[in-house]
Write an enzyme that holds these catalytic residues in place. Sequence first.
Site, PDB file in Angstrom:
ATOM      1  N   SER A  69       1.007  -1.133  -0.106  1.00  0.00           N
ATOM      2  CA  SER A  69       0.126  -0.007  -0.015  1.00  0.00           C
ATOM      3  C   SER A  69       0.790   1.162  -0.127  1.00  0.00           C
ATOM      4  CB  SER A  69      -1.054   0.131   1.152  1.00  0.00           C
ATOM      5  OG  SER A  69      -1.923   0.824   1.166  1.00  0.00           O
ATOM      6  N   GLU A  94      -8.744  -7.158  -5.391  1.00  0.00           N
ATOM      7  CA  GLU A  94      -8.249  -5.753  -4.734  1.00  0.00           C
ATOM      8  C   GLU A  94      -8.880  -4.887  -5.370  1.00  0.00           C
ATOM      9  OE1 GLU A  94      -4.765  -4.435  -3.015  1.00  0.00           O
ATOM     10  OE2 GLU A  94      -3.785  -6.416  -3.327  1.00  0.00           O
ATOM     11  N   HIS A 124      -7.586  -6.005  -0.404  1.00  0.00           N
ATOM     12  CA  HIS A 124      -6.462  -5.053  -0.095  1.00  0.00           C
ATOM     13  C   HIS A 124      -5.492  -5.602   1.173  1.00  0.00           C
ATOM     14  CE1 HIS A 124      -3.777  -1.653  -0.645  1.00  0.00           C
ATOM     15  NE2 HIS A 124      -4.190  -1.218   0.599  1.00  0.00           N
TER      16      HIS A 124
END
Length: 299
Positions: A152, A232, A282
């Site tokens: 991320s 995701e 995610h």
Amino acid sequence: MSLRETALAAGTPDARRLRLHVPAGWPPRDGWPLLVLLDGDWVWPPDPPPEGGTACAVLLPGHGGKHGPVLSRLARQGVPAQAGSQAQALARRALDFTPPAPDGGRWPDPRRPEWQCGGADAFLDALLGPMLDWAGAQAPLDPARLSLYGHSYGGLCALYALVRHPGRFAHTICASPSLWWRDGRIEALLDGLPRALPSGLGAPRAGADVSAPRPHPAAPRVRLTLMAGTDERWYPRPLDPAHPRRPADGVPTLPRLEALRRRLADVPWLDCTLERLDGIHHGDALGASARRAMTLAAA
């Protein structure tokens, strides 16, 4: 694994805590491979452990708060992660893991304007200086087998490290990077990668410390592994509890990562691959990709 820990610049606004996990037994002839695991506090110890165990040393730079996966534990307990010291840790993470503004300064986070961004240069300088100096003094480490992992915002930082310090990490492992950040700022920066590595990169000189890692001379191409979960999606707007997100509102992550892989295919010194994490969202991609990173770093 044995644990070594310290705090750099303790008692100052720049304080950072470090933990180094070193495998048991005798190290390889050239020292242990080293994996720098950004956000490692959130996933350590790995559960389940990576396949084949952890055959590399793992450095965990922290962002304040207690040791351990504090944010994940608070989330499971229903406690807002933004409370108290954890809010400070998240704000510091946003600062450390994001590229500077075009003028070299700081700028607001696009989703949380109260957070300042743009401190990745200072973070990477500290990592490649005092952090790795300290780690190298704790255990025999192979400077030619240094890997950097991020997920991320951490993945954004890992890609920026490739831009800012090309060739300093033999393997960059980047999961679910925030390519959306500042309208694709990192993709524009990656377009400026040099056609050749800076002069002087190659085998470390005898007695060189780990703060100046170099790609292994037998592997002139630097490795970049991109990862993302097949389920995701990224959402242009911040999370709003009053309006839950729907899958249809999100933008699938994998197509943009595949486009990035193609974009980097003609960089002569870079070997870029993309791995898909089946059935992963995610949040779950953090743990799954971190375990995979430990296996890749030890290879």
